[in-house]
Design an enzyme around this catalytic site. Structure first.
Site, PDB file in Angstrom:
ATOM      1  N   ASP A 204      52.562   4.699  39.302  1.00  0.00           N
ATOM      2  CA  ASP A 204      54.015   4.541  38.564  1.00  0.00           C
ATOM      3  C   ASP A 204      55.143   3.981  39.202  1.00  0.00           C
ATOM      4  O   ASP A 204      55.423   4.309  40.491  1.00  0.00           O
ATOM      5  CB  ASP A 204      54.106   5.911  37.905  1.00  0.00           C
ATOM      6  CG  ASP A 204      55.286   6.063  36.741  1.00  0.00           C
ATOM      7  OD1 ASP A 204      55.094   5.229  35.827  1.00  0.00           O
ATOM      8  OD2 ASP A 204      56.010   6.643  37.154  1.00  0.00           O
ATOM      9  N   GLU A 248      39.707   3.839  54.493  1.00  0.00           N
ATOM     10  CA  GLU A 248      39.142   4.616  55.147  1.00  0.00           C
ATOM     11  C   GLU A 248      37.863   5.288  54.433  1.00  0.00           C
ATOM     12  O   GLU A 248      36.837   5.710  54.797  1.00  0.00           O
ATOM     13  CB  GLU A 248      39.913   5.624  55.754  1.00  0.00           C
ATOM     14  CG  GLU A 248      39.239   6.943  56.354  1.00  0.00           C
ATOM     15  CD  GLU A 248      40.339   8.046  56.687  1.00  0.00           C
ATOM     16  OE1 GLU A 248      39.925   9.376  56.581  1.00  0.00           O
ATOM     17  OE2 GLU A 248      41.484   7.989  56.853  1.00  0.00           O
TER      18      GLU A 248
END
Length: 539
Positions: A204, A248
């Protein structure tokens, strides 16, 4: 679930606005239980992923975009355990899960902000936000001239005299991303949700996190400099850090690439592309397309500019017709005197020809799904719903209504609960049946009885059938680029692989290129494409 690591490059993603999707406990407010009960609708629709608007603990000053606890679910929606079950059930159906994250601001009920108010000026707690002394003889004036996007000053005063900045409502204090504690906190929030199996995040106000040094007055800046609290250079380091975290998790499970999509408003095409470099966000919402009128020349320009900007960094475009912030597409496209569809151009009260708007919405759906990249579907667009503009003013909950002094009626009209079944409100929105079914938090039009999912089921001419058919065929376009075909100026015709899309935005029927028709948004006219119609062909 597809095993493609780059699933997001061509994904069809469905936005669920939780309080208005489906109510599982019968209290009139949508919730996680309701979503779980309706997952079959989304699977059958043919989307690839679900984006959930905020469901976090919140006092609901802005419908959940004021987060009090990023690691818990608001009781109105259910529990964290229910969300974890939902994620697993969606994955079992082959649907990926994207959750909204709100990093620009939190709630004034967040533990950090409550501590900041109590701690006083100059405290480490206040350094997590943008607190400043006022101007004027007695500090009676705000620290600068920044305004709220919801209307009025962007500054609110606390009892000890200092002010804090909020880009939106006073209940949404902006976080200070120059503070290492804020940076580290959101690292932990991302990992919290990634550990629960989410496949990505919708960010957002992704362009707003970093503020210009010194918080300068807008009036003091050079013309065209832009707002000093939007699209600042320092924001890119945040997303590089976030991308490393996502990568990751992807490295640990290469078949499930974790992704980010940014809500980015304002930058020019080159500035927009910088957010999509290989070490930042995967994709971002295409607001130029969302805001573009149903005009062939302007749409062609937006499509070309979008493709060119994304090609700079090798990122896939996204195509968006609606969301929880803008007037529903059938209503927008039914207005004949528009110039655009921006956040500030909702045009309440301007007459709309819903028959025309629906015809254009059908054509626009096929146009957007044929373009290269990803596509977003806002809940209810697959049912052909229109904006509910005759809500009683005392029912409006959007903070824009109050902040604008009741001059802007806000976004509630596109957030009315979905109609699922039956011939009278609340149309199966709640879990209970018959007269015991609770009234939804916003009332539905009686005319929606012909637009329920149940009413459209099995009707080959319905909007629902069109969306299902289009989403089933759409993977055939693949990740191939588009090539414009020769056509009249009012016709948008292009080819991708062996599939051709032809959209006629003119007033007279258009000729079809050679090929086999696989789908059309409306009936043809003597083998030609009528006005406001899109046809897909296989060459």
């Amino acid at each position: 679930m597809t095993n493609s690591a780059a699933w997001w490059r061509t994904a069809a993603i469905y936005q669920v606005y939780p309080r208005s999707f489906a109510d599982g406990n019968g209290d009139g407010v949508g919730d996680v239980a309701g979503i779980r009960a309706r997952l079959g609708h989304l699977k059958t629709l043919g989307i690839d992923a679900i984006w959930f608007s905020p469901w976090y603990s919140s006092p609901m000053a802005d419908a959940g975009y004021d987060v009090a606890d990023y690691r818990d679910i608001d009781p109105i929606f259910g529990t964290l355990a229910e969300v974890e079950a939902l994620i697993g059930e969606a994955h079992d159906l082959g649907l990926r899960v994207i959750v909204d994250i709100v990093p620009n601001h939190c709630s004034d009920q967040h533990a950090w902000f409550r501590a900041a108010v109590e701690a006083g000026p100059g405290s480490p707690e206040r350094a997590r936000f943008h607190f400043r002394p006022g101007r004027g003889a007695n500090g009676e004036l705000p620290p600068n001239d920044w305004q709220s996007n919801f209307g009025g000053s962007g500054w609110t005063r606390v009892p000890d005299g200092e002010y804090y900045f909020h880009m939106f409502a006073p209940g949404q204090p902006d976080l200070n991303w120059g503070n290492p504690e804020v940076v580290e906190e959101f690292d932990g929030i991302l990992r919290f949700w990634l550990d629960r199996g989410v496949d990505g995040f919708r960010i957002d106000v992704a362009h707003g996190l970093v503020k210009a040094d010194g918080l300068p007055d807008i009036a003091s800046l050079a013309p065209g400099a832009g707002k000093p609290y939007e699209d600042q250079p320092g924001v890119h380091a945040i997303y590089q850090r976030w991308r490393a975290i996502a990568d990751e998790y992807t490295a640990a499970d290469p078949k499930r690439e974790r992704v980010f999509v940014g809500e980015i408003v304002g930058p020019d095409p080159e500035g927009f592309a910088r957010y999509l470099r290989a070490d930042e966000l995967h994709s971002a919402f295409n607001f130029d397309f969302l805001f573009c009128p149903w005009d062939p020349a302007r749409l062609r320009t937006v499509i070309d500019d979008t493709n060119s900007a994304h090609a700079l960094v090798g990122a896939p475009p996204t195509w968006v017709l609606s969301n929880h912030d803008v007037t529903r597409v059938a209503t927008r496209y039914g207005r004949l005197d528009y110039t655009g569809f921006g956040f500030d151009d909702r045009r309440h009260g301007v007459p709309s020809d819903l028959e025309l708007g629906t015809r254009r919405a059908r054509a626009a759906a096929l146009l957007s799904m044929a373009l290269p990249g990803g596509v977003y579907v806002y809940q209810g667009d697959e049912l052909g719903l229109w904006e509910v503009e005759d809500l009683d003013d005392d029912l409006r909950q959007d903070p824009i209504w109050e902040r604008s002094g009741h001059t802007e009626r806000g976004r509630d009209g596109c957030r009315v609960p979905l109609p699922w079944s039956g011939d009278q409100p609340p149309f199966g929105f709640s879990s209970d049946s018959g007269d015991s079914e609770s009234e939804p938090w916003l009332p539905q039009p009686a005319a929606w009885k012909d637009y329920t999912a149940e009413a459209q089921e099995g009707d080959p001419a319905s909007m629902l059938s069109l969306y299902r058919s289009a989403l089933a065929i759409r993977p055939g376009f693949g990740d191939t680029p588009m090539t414009w075909l020769d056509s009249a100026p009012e016709v948008l015709a292009f080819r991708r692989g062996d599939l051709i899309s032809v959209s006629n935005l003119g007033s007279t029927p258009a000729e079809l290129p050679t090929g086999t028709i696989v789908l059309a948004s409306g009936p043809l006219e003597d083998g030609r494409v009528p006005s406001d119609t899109t046809v897909w062909l296989r060459a």
